[in-house]
Each structure stands twice: as C-alpha cells, then as structure tokens.
Design a protein around this motif. Structure first.
Motif, PDB file in Angstrom:
ATOM      1  N   ALA A  34      -4.100  -0.959   1.797  1.00 28.86           N
ATOM      2  CA  ALA A  34      -4.648   0.143   1.691  1.00 28.86           C
ATOM      3  C   ALA A  34      -4.377   1.006   2.651  1.00 28.86           C
ATOM      4  CB  ALA A  34      -4.691   0.748   1.144  1.00 28.86           C
ATOM      5  N   LYS A  69      10.853   2.207  -3.861  1.00 23.92           N
ATOM      6  CA  LYS A  69       9.126   1.539  -3.576  1.00 23.92           C
ATOM      7  C   LYS A  69       8.245   2.682  -3.842  1.00 23.92           C
ATOM      8  CE  LYS A  69      11.067  -0.650   0.375  1.00 23.92           C
ATOM      9  NZ  LYS A  69      11.685  -0.431   2.553  1.00 23.92           N
ATOM     10  N   ALA A 119       4.046  10.922   5.828  1.00 25.70           N
ATOM     11  CA  ALA A 119       4.211  10.094   4.635  1.00 25.70           C
ATOM     12  C   ALA A 119       4.920   9.986   3.765  1.00 25.70           C
ATOM     13  CB  ALA A 119       2.535   9.372   4.995  1.00 25.70           C
ATOM     14  N   LEU A 130      -3.829   5.617   0.648  1.00 20.61           N
ATOM     15  CA  LEU A 130      -2.329   5.526   0.123  1.00 20.61           C
ATOM     16  C   LEU A 130      -2.035   4.102   0.259  1.00 20.61           C
ATOM     17  CD1 LEU A 130      -2.365   8.589   1.756  1.00 20.61           C
ATOM     18  CD2 LEU A 130      -0.414   7.450   3.427  1.00 20.61           C
ATOM     19  N   SER A 153       4.779  -1.006   3.321  1.00 21.91           N
ATOM     20  CA  SER A 153       6.212   0.170   3.011  1.00 21.91           C
ATOM     21  C   SER A 153       6.251   1.445   3.237  1.00 21.91           C
ATOM     22  CB  SER A 153       6.627  -0.209   1.769  1.00 21.91           C
ATOM     23  OG  SER A 153       5.879   0.300   0.689  1.00 21.91           O
ATOM     24  N   VAL A 154       4.547   1.834   3.872  1.00 19.89           N
ATOM     25  CA  VAL A 154       4.333   2.754   3.876  1.00 19.89           C
ATOM     26  C   VAL A 154       4.385   2.867   5.461  1.00 19.89           C
ATOM     27  CG1 VAL A 154       1.700   4.225   4.032  1.00 19.89           C
ATOM     28  CG2 VAL A 154       1.982   2.450   1.944  1.00 19.89           C
ATOM     29  N   GLN A 184       2.980   1.205  10.827  1.00 23.67           N
ATOM     30  CA  GLN A 184       3.816   1.090   9.421  1.00 23.67           C
ATOM     31  C   GLN A 184       3.258   0.126   8.995  1.00 23.67           C
ATOM     32  OE1 GLN A 184       7.040   1.283   8.951  1.00 23.67           O
ATOM     33  NE2 GLN A 184       6.862   1.175   7.081  1.00 23.67           N
ATOM     34  N   MET A 201       4.941   4.151  -2.850  1.00 20.72           N
ATOM     35  CA  MET A 201       3.419   4.552  -2.549  1.00 20.72           C
ATOM     36  C   MET A 201       2.198   4.324  -3.713  1.00 20.72           C
ATOM     37  SD  MET A 201       2.450   6.184   0.449  1.00 20.72           S
ATOM     38  CE  MET A 201       1.926   7.753   0.405  1.00 20.72           C
ATOM     39  N   CYS A 208       0.217   0.011  -0.745  1.00 25.45           N
ATOM     40  CA  CYS A 208       1.647  -0.490  -0.324  1.00 25.45           C
ATOM     41  C   CYS A 208       1.324  -1.559  -1.993  1.00 25.45           C
ATOM     42  CB  CYS A 208       1.921  -1.196   0.624  1.00 25.45           C
ATOM     43  SG  CYS A 208       3.497  -1.870   0.526  1.00 25.45           S
ATOM     44  N   GLU A 209       1.874  -1.234  -2.692  1.00 27.04           N
ATOM     45  CA  GLU A 209       2.456  -1.978  -4.028  1.00 27.04           C
ATOM     46  C   GLU A 209       2.871  -3.385  -3.817  1.00 27.04           C
ATOM     47  OE1 GLU A 209       4.606  -0.201  -7.192  1.00 27.04           O
ATOM     48  OE2 GLU A 209       3.125   0.285  -8.350  1.00 27.04           O
ATOM     49  N   PHE A 242      -1.257   5.998  -4.689  1.00 27.38           N
ATOM     50  CA  PHE A 242      -1.852   7.484  -3.619  1.00 27.38           C
ATOM     51  C   PHE A 242      -3.096   8.045  -4.773  1.00 27.38           C
ATOM     52  CE2 PHE A 242      -2.256  12.212  -3.241  1.00 27.38           C
ATOM     53  CZ  PHE A 242      -2.504  12.232  -1.387  1.00 27.38           C
TER      54      PHE A 242
END
Ligand code: FE
Length: 252
Positions: free
Chosen positions: A29, A2, A125, A21, A105-106, A102, A4, A23-24, A6
């Motif tokens: 974000a 996963k 994180a 931050l 996935s971050v 949450q 992140m 999450c793909e 950033f």
C-alpha cells in the motif's frame, strides 16, 4: 481484472484528505498526504486490510499540517517519496513527471503542477487524479506563499489537469465543506476560479484579491515538513494539536 484497494480518509484539524491505495496481489500500500496525528489510524486501517505500507507520497511541502511520512517510516520501514524539485534530504524516492512509481499493480504518474508551491505534484492513478492543493473542488490552493505563483497554477490546471479525460475522478488535498470527489469535466465547467472561459488575467486578479489571513501554522509546518515530519520543539500550546502524539503511548 486487477483491483486497486482505495480509501479516502479525513483529518479534521486541517481538513486534509489522505488517500490509501493498495495492491491486492502484492499486499502493498501507499499513502498520499498522511497527517501526523493520524498515523495510528492509518496503520490500523492498513492492518485491517492486510496491507504493508511501502510508500508515503506527499503532493507538496504542506503549510497547514505535518506529514506523517517519517513517523510511518519508523513504524513500518516505508519509503518516503516527494517531488524531486524539493530535493529533501530526508526522502528516499524523488518523484518527477514522466517517471511512474510502480507498486505491484498500482501505477502512479506524477504530474508536475507548480503554482501552489513550486515543487507541487499531482498523482494520476488510472481513473483517479489526486490533485493536492493545485485543484480543489470548486477552488484551488492559495498562491501567495512557498514560491507560489498564480500564472504557474493557471497553466498547471488548465494544461495538465484539465487535459485529462473528462471522467477522471478528482480527489483534492483538502475540502472545507465536506465534499469528497469531483471529476475533470465538472471542474472544467464549474470551478469558479479556473473553469469555464476564465482567462489568465482574471485568475491572477482573483488570486491577488482573496485577502486570506496569514496561515497560522505555516512557520512551524514548513520546517517540520522539510524534515519529512519532525515537529518543532517550541510549538505554541494552541498549535500542539497539529503535532499531538499523545496516542504514542496507548494507555490501557
Ligand atoms: Fe498546501
């Protein structure tokens, strides 16, 4: 694995770092400590990265700049998150230690780190910790306003931040000398206020003798930030750059 997304962003008037931050997988974000006059820059970056703003998080009620939380919420529908200790009515999410936030996935673990203010949070994180003003690179935030307390800050840093893994990257809330990142091992060794074998008594002595000037923006920033980023109307001209929204109406 996963990934992140950033980014570390800088706001020069208050020397504040804002962290993005993302999450793909989910395309969501969050922004940590966004600064009001930079809201369009931050939205442009999110747009460029193809991310939707889900949350803004503030590490504490700032005295030196105004948060962009409310402005970004109005623009994107993002949720405003802050420390449960501060219990600001304008927030959507109350953050407390032990309750991770949450986002795809971050995962953000709030760490209750009072001392700079009494509600201060750091955000862990993965391999990064966003230390706000509790721990700066070779320094720390002042403890003489907003129910600050040097003893509390000493314990927050030594027992909560310095017990993180040595390789955890330290991303501070500010830096005034163009430094961008440190790590826990480095701060444990080098931090001139809190590192090495500095005792609580020595730290209290250091903090009591900083002879810092009264913060020039605090009387406007704190009420503005208690409203999640509503700038006071009667702000003096020399301080308007903190609230400047000239870019609100883009010309041409
Ligand atoms: Fe601060």
């Amino acid at each position: 694995e996963k990934m992140m997304i950033f980014r570390q962003l800088f706001e020069p008037i208050s020397s504040t770092y804002t962290y993005l931050l993302g999450c793909e997988q989910s395309g969501q974000a969050l922004l940590i400590d966004p600064v009001l006059p930079m809201w369009q820059r931050d939205l442009a970056l999110l747009n460029e990265l193809g991310l939707t703003l889900a949350y803004t998080l503030d590490t504490h009620i700032h005295a030196d700049h105004v948060t962009a939380a409310l402005r970004l919420k109005r623009e994107t529908g993002s949720q405003i998150a802050c420390s449960a200790v501060d219990a600001l009515p304008c927030t959507d999410v109350a953050l407390r230690e032990g309750v991770p936030l949450q986002m795809g996935s971050v995962c953000i673990d709030p760490l209750f780190t009072p001392g700079h203010t009494d509600g201060h949070l750091a955000f862990l994180a993965g391999e990064r910790v966003f230390t706000g003003d509790a721990l700066l690179i070779d320094g720390c935030g002042r403890t003489d306003f907003q129910n600050g307390n040097a003893q509390d800050l000493f314990h927050s840093v030594r027992e909560k931040l310095f017990t993180l893994p040595d390789d955890t990257l330290v991303y501070p809330g500010h830096d005034y000398h163009e430094r961008r990142v440190s790590n826990i091992a480095q701060e444990k060794i080098r931090n001139p206020r809190l590192g090495g074998d500095k005792s609580l008594a020595e730290f209290i002595e250091i903090m009591a003798n900083l002879n810092l000037a009264y913060p020039k923006f605090i009387d406007y920033a704190v009420p503005s930030n208690r409203a999640c980023g509503v700038c006071a109307q009667e702000i003096p001209e020399d301080l308007q750059q903190y609230c400047d929204q000239i870019t609100d109406s883009v010309q041409g």
